[in-house]
Design a protein around this motif. Sequence first.
Motif, PDB file in Angstrom:
ATOM      1  N   SER A  83       0.847  -1.190   0.000  1.00  0.00           N
ATOM      2  CA  SER A  83       0.000   0.000   0.000  1.00  0.00           C
ATOM      3  C   SER A  83       0.885   1.244   0.000  1.00  0.00           C
ATOM      4  CB  SER A  83      -0.921   0.004   1.223  1.00  0.00           C
ATOM      5  OG  SER A  83      -1.794  -1.108   1.193  1.00  0.00           O
ATOM      6  N   ALA A  84       0.696   2.068  -1.021  1.00  0.00           N
ATOM      7  CA  ALA A  84       1.547   3.244  -1.212  1.00  0.00           C
ATOM      8  C   ALA A  84       1.023   3.988  -2.435  1.00  0.00           C
ATOM      9  CB  ALA A  84       3.005   2.847  -1.434  1.00  0.00           C
ATOM     10  N   VAL A  85       1.646   5.121  -2.731  1.00  0.00           N
ATOM     11  CA  VAL A  85       1.382   5.819  -3.991  1.00  0.00           C
ATOM     12  C   VAL A  85       2.515   5.480  -4.952  1.00  0.00           C
ATOM     13  CG1 VAL A  85       1.133   8.057  -5.130  1.00  0.00           C
ATOM     14  CG2 VAL A  85       0.119   7.678  -2.863  1.00  0.00           C
ATOM     15  N   TYR A  86       2.157   5.071  -6.162  1.00  0.00           N
ATOM     16  CA  TYR A  86       3.139   4.714  -7.185  1.00  0.00           C
ATOM     17  C   TYR A  86       3.132   5.809  -8.249  1.00  0.00           C
ATOM     18  CZ  TYR A  86       3.375   0.316  -4.793  1.00  0.00           C
ATOM     19  OH  TYR A  86       3.563  -0.649  -3.826  1.00  0.00           O
ATOM     20  N   ILE A  87       4.317   6.338  -8.518  1.00  0.00           N
ATOM     21  CA  ILE A  87       4.451   7.506  -9.379  1.00  0.00           C
ATOM     22  C   ILE A  87       5.315   7.143 -10.581  1.00  0.00           C
ATOM     23  CG2 ILE A  87       5.268   9.889  -9.532  1.00  0.00           C
ATOM     24  CD1 ILE A  87       4.948   9.992  -6.417  1.00  0.00           C
ATOM     25  N   CYS A  88       4.826   7.491 -11.750  1.00  0.00           N
ATOM     26  CA  CYS A  88       5.575   7.321 -12.989  1.00  0.00           C
ATOM     27  C   CYS A  88       6.226   8.659 -13.341  1.00  0.00           C
ATOM     28  CB  CYS A  88       4.596   6.882 -14.087  1.00  0.00           C
ATOM     29  SG  CYS A  88       5.310   6.757 -15.725  1.00  0.00           S
ATOM     30  N   ALA A  89       7.477   8.637 -13.746  1.00  0.00           N
ATOM     31  CA  ALA A  89       8.169   9.867 -14.124  1.00  0.00           C
ATOM     32  C   ALA A  89       9.045   9.589 -15.338  1.00  0.00           C
ATOM     33  CB  ALA A  89       9.027  10.377 -12.964  1.00  0.00           C
ATOM     34  N   VAL A  90       9.238  10.599 -16.189  1.00  0.00           N
ATOM     35  CA  VAL A  90      10.060  10.406 -17.380  1.00  0.00           C
ATOM     36  C   VAL A  90      11.130  11.484 -17.472  1.00  0.00           C
ATOM     37  CG1 VAL A  90       8.207   9.263 -18.651  1.00  0.00           C
ATOM     38  CG2 VAL A  90       8.536  11.727 -18.922  1.00  0.00           C
ATOM     39  N   ASN A  91      12.296  11.066 -17.989  1.00  0.00           N
ATOM     40  CA  ASN A  91      13.353  11.991 -18.365  1.00  0.00           C
ATOM     41  C   ASN A  91      13.145  12.370 -19.829  1.00  0.00           C
ATOM     42  OD1 ASN A  91      15.206  10.202 -16.305  1.00  0.00           O
ATOM     43  ND2 ASN A  91      15.851  12.319 -16.470  1.00  0.00           N
ATOM     44  N   ALA A  92      13.005  13.650 -20.099  1.00  0.00           N
ATOM     45  CA  ALA A  92      12.918  14.118 -21.473  1.00  0.00           C
ATOM     46  C   ALA A  92      13.970  15.207 -21.642  1.00  0.00           C
ATOM     47  CB  ALA A  92      11.525  14.666 -21.769  1.00  0.00           C
ATOM     48  N   GLY A  93      15.126  14.826 -22.169  1.00  0.00           N
ATOM     49  CA  GLY A  93      16.235  15.776 -22.234  1.00  0.00           C
ATOM     50  C   GLY A  93      16.654  16.171 -20.832  1.00  0.00           C
ATOM     51  N   ASN A  94      16.671  17.443 -20.549  1.00  0.00           N
ATOM     52  CA  ASN A  94      17.014  17.925 -19.222  1.00  0.00           C
ATOM     53  C   ASN A  94      15.804  18.106 -18.316  1.00  0.00           C
ATOM     54  OD1 ASN A  94      19.822  18.108 -19.513  1.00  0.00           O
ATOM     55  ND2 ASN A  94      19.612  20.023 -20.658  1.00  0.00           N
ATOM     56  N   GLN A  95      14.651  17.677 -18.773  1.00  0.00           N
ATOM     57  CA  GLN A  95      13.433  17.862 -17.997  1.00  0.00           C
ATOM     58  C   GLN A  95      12.937  16.541 -17.420  1.00  0.00           C
ATOM     59  OE1 GLN A  95      11.949  20.743 -17.180  1.00  0.00           O
ATOM     60  NE2 GLN A  95      13.600  21.808 -18.247  1.00  0.00           N
ATOM     61  N   PHE A  96      12.247  16.650 -16.304  1.00  0.00           N
ATOM     62  CA  PHE A  96      11.553  15.519 -15.703  1.00  0.00           C
ATOM     63  C   PHE A  96      10.078  15.854 -15.655  1.00  0.00           C
ATOM     64  CE2 PHE A  96      14.760  12.728 -13.899  1.00  0.00           C
ATOM     65  CZ  PHE A  96      15.894  13.514 -13.946  1.00  0.00           C
ATOM     66  N   TYR A  97       9.243  14.883 -16.004  1.00  0.00           N
ATOM     67  CA  TYR A  97       7.802  15.052 -15.903  1.00  0.00           C
ATOM     68  C   TYR A  97       7.245  13.910 -15.078  1.00  0.00           C
ATOM     69  CZ  TYR A  97       8.610  18.191 -19.846  1.00  0.00           C
ATOM     70  OH  TYR A  97       9.069  19.197 -20.656  1.00  0.00           O
TER      71      TYR A  97
END
Lengths: 116, 107
Positions: B82-96
Amino acid sequence: DTAVSQTPKYLVTQMGNDKSIKCEQNLGHDTMYWYKQDSKKFLKIMFSYNNKELIINETVPNRFSPKSPDKAHLNLHINSLELGDSAVYFCASSLQSGTSGSYEQYFGPGTRLTVT
Amino acid sequence: KNEVEQSPQNLTAQEGEFITINCSYSVGISALHWLQQHPGGGIVSLFMLSSGKKKHGRLIATINIQEKHSSLHITASHPRDSAVYICAVNAGNQFYFGTGTSLTVIP
């Protein structure tokens, strides 16, 4: 041994004050980051920094400034605090980032900032 | 529209169930990360992917670069997942970042 540490854990302050949050990593990493997590739990990157470049998220107000005395530390200075700055701030580190590649990040425990 | 979309937003499962969390992104990426945020607030990196599939214990992460989609699977789920699962991406020098999926596993 704590890999990425932040101090303080909690920070309560009044509008208009200037404050700093400290971050230290003992992993020998090249790159450090600051993230802001708002009240809706949405994470947003503020800065990434290594000894070669500082990448600033253009949406971050210039009241926020990172200061790195050495490779193991990246402190976050905030001037003229506003109510909207209340959030949890996370520091993280990795081997490298950005155009030189992507590596796993290690996060600090977070600093909960409350501006009254 | 957010560069990273996750589904579902909230998920409740019985202990032992197989769980899938999905992540779609709209930008060109160099890597995708799955993060876990515990109820106490700490964030842990689970996986970093640029292609294919990775497995760690009961967790499996896959990515399809052509379809710009990733999935996180949890086999034999347990209340401690039980937790929050977060997806994140590296796009060049940015993180989303995605907005997270809140998972509750009931005993």
